[in-house]
Design an enzyme around this catalytic site. Structure first.
Site, PDB file in Angstrom:
ATOM      1  N   ARG A 187       0.841  -1.210   0.000  1.00 22.26           N
ATOM      2  CA  ARG A 187       0.000   0.000   0.000  1.00 22.26           C
ATOM      3  C   ARG A 187       0.879   1.264   0.000  1.00 22.26           C
ATOM      4  NH1 ARG A 187      -0.429   4.601   2.854  1.00 22.26           N
ATOM      5  NH2 ARG A 187      -0.213   3.466   4.805  1.00 22.26           N
ATOM      6  N   HIS A 194       4.345   4.073  12.871  1.00 23.61           N
ATOM      7  CA  HIS A 194       4.554   4.053  11.409  1.00 23.61           C
ATOM      8  C   HIS A 194       5.520   5.182  11.089  1.00 23.61           C
ATOM      9  CE1 HIS A 194       2.783   3.889   7.154  1.00 23.61           C
ATOM     10  NE2 HIS A 194       3.375   5.077   7.146  1.00 23.61           N
ATOM     11  N   CYS A 197       3.824   9.324   0.897  1.00 27.32           N
ATOM     12  CA  CYS A 197       2.499   9.875   0.591  1.00 27.32           C
ATOM     13  C   CYS A 197       2.603  10.797  -0.615  1.00 27.32           C
ATOM     14  CB  CYS A 197       1.971  10.656   1.789  1.00 27.32           C
ATOM     15  SG  CYS A 197       0.423  11.506   1.434  1.00 27.32           S
TER      16      CYS A 197
HETATM   17  N1  COA Z   1     -12.833   4.922  -3.807  1.00 25.54           N
HETATM   18  C1  COA Z   1     -13.126   5.077  -5.110  1.00 25.54           C
HETATM   19  N2  COA Z   1     -13.686   6.181  -5.630  1.00 25.54           N
HETATM   20  C2  COA Z   1     -13.965   7.182  -4.770  1.00 25.54           C
HETATM   21  C3  COA Z   1     -13.691   7.083  -3.415  1.00 25.54           C
HETATM   22  C4  COA Z   1     -13.096   5.905  -2.941  1.00 25.54           C
HETATM   23  N3  COA Z   1     -12.798   5.732  -1.641  1.00 25.54           N
HETATM   24  N4  COA Z   1     -14.094   8.215  -2.816  1.00 25.54           N
HETATM   25  C5  COA Z   1     -14.597   9.001  -3.775  1.00 25.54           C
HETATM   26  N5  COA Z   1     -14.515   8.375  -4.958  1.00 25.54           N
HETATM   27  C6  COA Z   1     -14.963   8.858  -6.272  1.00 25.54           C
HETATM   28  C7  COA Z   1     -16.339   9.386  -6.220  1.00 25.54           C
HETATM   29  O1  COA Z   1     -17.258   8.315  -6.343  1.00 25.54           O
HETATM   30  C8  COA Z   1     -16.338  10.309  -7.397  1.00 25.54           C
HETATM   31  O2  COA Z   1     -16.440   9.558  -8.590  1.00 25.54           O
HETATM   32  P1  COA Z   1     -17.077  10.160  -9.921  1.00 25.54           P
HETATM   33  O3  COA Z   1     -16.170  11.279 -10.331  1.00 25.54           O
HETATM   34  O4  COA Z   1     -17.050   8.991 -10.848  1.00 25.54           O
HETATM   35  O5  COA Z   1     -18.429  10.614  -9.498  1.00 25.54           O
HETATM   36  C9  COA Z   1     -14.949  10.897  -7.392  1.00 25.54           C
HETATM   37  O6  COA Z   1     -14.141   9.951  -6.673  1.00 25.54           O
HETATM   38  C10 COA Z   1     -14.875  12.246  -6.725  1.00 25.54           C
HETATM   39  O7  COA Z   1     -15.462  12.142  -5.438  1.00 25.54           O
HETATM   40  P2  COA Z   1     -15.140  13.214  -4.318  1.00 25.54           P
HETATM   41  O8  COA Z   1     -15.852  12.834  -3.074  1.00 25.54           O
HETATM   42  O9  COA Z   1     -15.377  14.613  -4.872  1.00 25.54           O
HETATM   43  O10 COA Z   1     -13.619  12.951  -4.093  1.00 25.54           O
HETATM   44  P3  COA Z   1     -12.380  13.900  -4.247  1.00 25.54           P
HETATM   45  O11 COA Z   1     -11.973  14.021  -5.678  1.00 25.54           O
HETATM   46  O12 COA Z   1     -12.576  15.164  -3.469  1.00 25.54           O
HETATM   47  O13 COA Z   1     -11.278  13.011  -3.498  1.00 25.54           O
HETATM   48  C11 COA Z   1     -10.705  11.339  -1.884  1.00 25.54           C
HETATM   49  C12 COA Z   1     -11.457  12.637  -2.137  1.00 25.54           C
HETATM   50  C13 COA Z   1     -10.647  11.156  -0.380  1.00 25.54           C
HETATM   51  C14 COA Z   1     -11.464  10.207  -2.538  1.00 25.54           C
HETATM   52  C15 COA Z   1      -9.293  11.442  -2.493  1.00 25.54           C
HETATM   53  O14 COA Z   1      -8.683  12.599  -2.050  1.00 25.54           O
HETATM   54  C16 COA Z   1      -8.432  10.242  -2.128  1.00 25.54           C
HETATM   55  O15 COA Z   1      -8.645   9.149  -2.639  1.00 25.54           O
HETATM   56  N6  COA Z   1      -7.444  10.434  -1.263  1.00 25.54           N
HETATM   57  C17 COA Z   1      -6.584   9.359  -0.818  1.00 25.54           C
HETATM   58  C18 COA Z   1      -5.179   9.812  -0.898  1.00 25.54           C
HETATM   59  C19 COA Z   1      -4.222   8.712  -0.513  1.00 25.54           C
HETATM   60  O16 COA Z   1      -4.391   7.540  -0.810  1.00 25.54           O
HETATM   61  N7  COA Z   1      -3.136   9.121   0.162  1.00 25.54           N
HETATM   62  C20 COA Z   1      -2.113   8.219   0.564  1.00 25.54           C
HETATM   63  C21 COA Z   1      -2.463   7.404   1.761  1.00 25.54           C
HETATM   64  S1  COA Z   1      -2.401   8.318   3.255  1.00 25.54           S
HETATM   65 ZN    ZN Z   2       3.355   6.180   5.411  1.00 27.05          ZN
END
Ligand code: COA
Ligand code: ZN
Length: 310
Positions: free
Chosen positions: A17, A209, A242
């Site tokens: 991950r 971590h 990250c």
């Molecule tokens: N898994 C898959 N798709 C997701 C999702 C998830 N957990 N959460 C939101 N989405 C999708 C929505 O369904 C939407 O899809 P669409 O465009 O087809 O309608 C799209 O993403 C946008 O949704 P929104 O709520 O506006 O999300 P966002 O673009 O503001 O992003 C997160 C928010 C949290 C989903 C995003 O910032 C993210 O995935 N962050 C994780 C970062 C990460 O992994 N960091 C490293 C680990 S710490």
């Molecule tokens: Zn980390």
């Protein structure tokens, strides 16, 4: 506090991950599954095998469901995935994971950069996350990102981090991880926060971590252990970081952590030779060298032929 040297430490592998999320090359699902299956044979306590985040933001882990479905589970190993929100919990609930790890930063700015929502929204999401997990048997745990420092805000107030731990437990999390997302912590700070967390919540399954961004990773692990932590996240080869934290680099390296503890006669239950062999195969998978040190130097008692003296 004098740690119990006879007690085993739990090594949590996060390379599938944390390691892959920052890699530019998409590792094909077949390769990920075969790699995780090999990791499962090394005696690790837990493996964080993917995340259920937006595939748009983290394309490297877009195949989370398939990875969870296809790996061969080994009894005694916990399989976990990271989630950012309720949508992630819904996706995880449809799989056969043991745990999900919801990430919420100590720092407001990092939470917004990483998750595109403020911390209040992250905490509000916990209710929907619990609902999504109800009756699945999947445990809810949480990681506090930037618990020691944030690349945008600097040092984080330990009182705020302690309050976050308490709140997460009140909200139904069964375990908490203190994450040094960009390697800003130092051994004294780590020892103090670990000790304060365990003093407030005796018996809490606390994980440390750390990232080795400034070369202090192993020192922080050791300081955390001396303060009472026995669970450590680490990434094979020292992969990781990250993508939404400037300057992020790899986790502390799993085989370096295992080597340190085993050399101290602190049991890890991990087959270090198997881990080193896996680490030596990593450059082929990710397409570049990796920073781990024991993989390059060998174990301390991998002795060399003496030179021929005249
Ligand atoms: N898994 C898959 N798709 C997701 C999702 C998830 N957990 N959460 C939101 N989405 C999708 C929505 O369904 C939407 O899809 P669409 O465009 O087809 O309608 C799209 O993403 C946008 O949704 P929104 O709520 O506006 O999300 P966002 O673009 O503001 O992003 C997160 C928010 C949290 C989903 C995003 O910032 C993210 O995935 N962050 C994780 C970062 C990460 O992994 N960091 C490293 C680990 S710490
Ligand atoms: Zn980390």
């Amino acid at each position: 506090m004098q740690p119990d040297i006879a007690a085993r430490v739990m090594i949590h592998e996060v390379a599938p991950r944390d390691g892959l999320q920052i890699e530019p090359r998409f590792v094909p699902t077949d390769e990920k599954v075969a790699w995780i299956d090999r990791l499962s044979g090394t005696g690790l306590a837990k493996i964080e095998i993917t995340s259920f985040v937006s595939p748009k933001h983290v394309p490297a882990l877009a195949d989370g469901e398939e990875v969870v479905r296809r790996i061969r589970r080994q009894p005694g190993i916990l399989y976990a995935a990271l989630i950012p929100n309720a949508r992630g919990a819904e996706r995880a609930a449809a799989t056969k994971l043991d745990e999900i790890n919801v990430v919420i930063s100590a720092s407001e700015t990092h939470n917004r950069a990483n998750l595109r929502m403020d911390r209040a929204a992250s905490f509000r999401a916990l209710a929907d996350i619990r609902t999504a997990l109800a009756d699945t048997g999947i445990a809810l745990t949480s990681s506090i990102a930037t618990a020691f420092g944030c690349p945008f805000e600097g040092r984080q107030d330990p009182a705020k981090v302690l309050d976050q731990v308490t709140r997460l437990l009140d909200e139904g999390c069964t375990a908490v991880t203190l994450a040094d997302t960009t390697g800003m912590g130092n051994p004294r700070q780590v020892a103090d926060l670990v000790a304060a967390t365990l003093a407030r919540h005796p018996g809490l399954p606390l994980t440390l971590h750390v990232h080795n961004t400034r070369g202090v990773g192993l020192a922080n692990v050791l300081a955390g252990w001396q303060a009472g932590a026995v669970r450590f996240d680490a990434a094979l080869g020292g992969l990781g970081g990250c993508p939404f934290a400037p300057g992020a680099t790899g986790n502390v390296c799993t085989e370096d952590v295992v080597n340190m503890f085993e050399e101290m006669d602190v049991a890890t239950a991990v087959d270090l030779d198997a881990l080193i062999a896996l680490s030596r195969d990593l450059p082929d998978m990710v397409g570049h060298d990796v920073p781990g040190q024991v993989r390059a130097a060998g174990r301390p008692l991998d002795l060399h032929l003496a030179p021929a003296f005249a």
